[in-house]
Design a protein around this motif. Structure first.
Motif, PDB file in Angstrom:
ATOM      1  N   GLY A 138       0.790  -1.218   0.000  1.00  0.00           N
ATOM      2  CA  GLY A 138       0.000   0.000   0.000  1.00  0.00           C
ATOM      3  C   GLY A 138       0.828   1.276   0.000  1.00  0.00           C
ATOM      4  O   GLY A 138       0.933   1.933  -1.018  1.00  0.00           O
ATOM      5  N   PRO A 139       1.470   1.672   1.103  1.00  0.00           N
ATOM      6  CA  PRO A 139       1.354   1.038   2.417  1.00  0.00           C
ATOM      7  C   PRO A 139       0.138   1.495   3.216  1.00  0.00           C
ATOM      8  O   PRO A 139      -0.275   0.830   4.159  1.00  0.00           O
ATOM      9  CB  PRO A 139       2.648   1.479   3.113  1.00  0.00           C
ATOM     10  N   HIS A 140      -0.439   2.662   2.869  1.00  0.00           N
ATOM     11  CA  HIS A 140      -1.582   3.174   3.642  1.00  0.00           C
ATOM     12  C   HIS A 140      -2.908   2.708   3.059  1.00  0.00           C
ATOM     13  O   HIS A 140      -3.791   2.252   3.776  1.00  0.00           O
ATOM     14  CB  HIS A 140      -1.540   4.698   3.694  1.00  0.00           C
ATOM     15  N   ALA A 141      -3.051   2.838   1.753  1.00  0.00           N
ATOM     16  CA  ALA A 141      -4.265   2.412   1.057  1.00  0.00           C
ATOM     17  C   ALA A 141      -3.988   2.495  -0.440  1.00  0.00           C
ATOM     18  O   ALA A 141      -3.063   3.179  -0.882  1.00  0.00           O
ATOM     19  CB  ALA A 141      -5.453   3.292   1.423  1.00  0.00           C
ATOM     20  N   VAL A 142      -4.804   1.794  -1.217  1.00  0.00           N
ATOM     21  CA  VAL A 142      -4.678   1.789  -2.673  1.00  0.00           C
ATOM     22  C   VAL A 142      -6.062   2.014  -3.258  1.00  0.00           C
ATOM     23  O   VAL A 142      -7.031   1.372  -2.843  1.00  0.00           O
ATOM     24  CB  VAL A 142      -4.102   0.451  -3.187  1.00  0.00           C
ATOM     25  N   ILE A 143      -6.142   2.934  -4.217  1.00  0.00           N
ATOM     26  CA  ILE A 143      -7.414   3.217  -4.898  1.00  0.00           C
ATOM     27  C   ILE A 143      -7.191   3.175  -6.402  1.00  0.00           C
ATOM     28  O   ILE A 143      -6.046   3.236  -6.870  1.00  0.00           O
ATOM     29  CB  ILE A 143      -7.979   4.597  -4.494  1.00  0.00           C
ATOM     30  N   PRO A 144      -8.257   3.076  -7.192  1.00  0.00           N
ATOM     31  CA  PRO A 144      -8.081   3.139  -8.644  1.00  0.00           C
ATOM     32  C   PRO A 144      -7.463   4.467  -9.062  1.00  0.00           C
ATOM     33  O   PRO A 144      -7.700   5.505  -8.444  1.00  0.00           O
ATOM     34  CB  PRO A 144      -9.513   2.992  -9.173  1.00  0.00           C
ATOM     35  N   PHE A 145      -6.687   4.436 -10.137  1.00  0.00           N
ATOM     36  CA  PHE A 145      -6.061   5.658 -10.651  1.00  0.00           C
ATOM     37  C   PHE A 145      -7.093   6.553 -11.327  1.00  0.00           C
ATOM     38  O   PHE A 145      -7.092   7.765 -11.148  1.00  0.00           O
ATOM     39  CB  PHE A 145      -4.955   5.295 -11.651  1.00  0.00           C
ATOM     40  N   ASP A 146      -7.985   5.940 -12.100  1.00  0.00           N
ATOM     41  CA  ASP A 146      -8.982   6.701 -12.855  1.00  0.00           C
ATOM     42  C   ASP A 146     -10.185   7.066 -11.987  1.00  0.00           C
ATOM     43  O   ASP A 146     -10.768   6.188 -11.332  1.00  0.00           O
ATOM     44  CB  ASP A 146      -9.502   5.893 -14.049  1.00  0.00           C
TER      45      ASP A 146
END
Length: 314
Positions: free
Chosen positions: A203-211
């Protein structure tokens, strides 16, 4: 910050998944900037002998300087049992317009050396060299985390589960806020599309979509990462039996899914009271945890037990 707007139906439809290809793509972050991933430094060091042989003419374009990646590389998984081959097939089938648009959005250009076929082949080689040898251990931890989140959800509710995903993730009054993920804030309505929660080591904190507007997906840091690389290999059955005793080692082997004391006693052909004594010791040492379902008490292995045995638990 990204804010997901969730209705009561959206909350009911939240589901979990593990994505081998997402972990593969996101792990490029740790090789690009190891200082951001102190908990994965043991893996970074271990794979260094193989890194130089990979196709970096292609791989270097899959993660940019701000750790963004094209969304087509991380298709939203449908279950915790998603297989790498299935995901690579989805990537190979992406249309050329989407490929070009997302590569340019992330990198500012479309490198001549990057084609869909070359990207898929580079990811396959990368997986074989630096991910596959360690995937069993990684997947065990990710699966154990999903089991824990499911337990929290059933015992305390969806709100408590969401608020426990990590310090960058908060939920209140239908708004799921994800901090430390984007320079520009945006708000998106889940609107019945389903939110997938995906534990990730990178992540390390969080992952979201790029678009903006992509299918709702949230990667979050799983529990237990500090212990992920503390054991080089799971002990053999003989060594494990010597460590905790043959009956208790056998019980851990049987806990591939939550089971009752009576169920285990029938498998082991001993009395329930004998099994209960072993389970209490395993509980006190942090290797199993109880879960009450109606009038039954089910026992499941903990993350520590999964890491110790090298087994994947439900």
């Amino acid at each position: 910050m990204l804010t997901y707007q969730l209705t009561s139906q959206d909350l009911a439809d939240v589901r979990f998944a593990v994505s081998p290809v997402a972990e593969t793509v996101l792990s490029l972050r740790a090789l690009r900037d190891p200082g951001r991933f102190p908990l994965q430094l043991a893996w970074v060091r271990a794979v260094q002998p193989y890194v130089a042989e990979l196709d970096w003419d292609v791989l270097r374009w899959l993660v940019n300087d701000t750790m963004g990646s094209p969304d087509f590389l991380t298709p939203r998984p449908s279950s915790p049992l998603t297989q790498l081959d299935d995901e690579l097939t989805l990537i190979a089938a992406v249309d050329q317009a989407t490929f070009e648009r997302q590569m340019i959005a992330v990198n500012g250009e479309l490198p001549a050396e990057c084609t869909i076929d070359k990207v898929v082949e580079a990811l396959r080689q990368y997986w074989d060299a630096v991910m596959a040898p360690y995937w069993s251990r990684m997947r065990t931890l990710l699966s154990a985390d999903i089991s824990y989140r499911g337990h929290v959800l059933t015992q305390q509710g969806t709100g408590a589960m969401l608020n426990g995903l990590g310090p960058a993730i908060t939920y209140a009054d239908g708004l799921l806020k994800v901090d430390r993920v984007a320079e520009q804030s945006r708000t998106e309505d889940v609107a019945g599309r389903g939110l997938v929660l995906q534990p990730t080591l990178f992540g390390p904190h969080a992952v979201i979509p790029f678009d903006p507007g992509a299918e709702p997906l949230l990667g979050y840091p799983p529990r237990g990462q500090a212990n992920l690389w503390s054991v080089v290999e799971p002990p053999s059955r003989h060594d494990l039996a010597q460590l905790i005793g043959t009956p208790r080692a056998h019980i851990l082997e049987l806990l591939t899914h939550p089971r009752t004391t009576t169920d285990l006693a029938g498998e082991l052909k001993v009395t329930p009271s004998a099994v209960s004594q072993h389970l209490q010791l395993l509980r006190r040492t942090g290797l199993v945890e109880p879960e009450r379902t109606g009038k039954q008490v089910l026992y499941r292995p903990t993350e520590l037990a999964a890491l110790l045995t090298g087994a994947t638990v439900d």
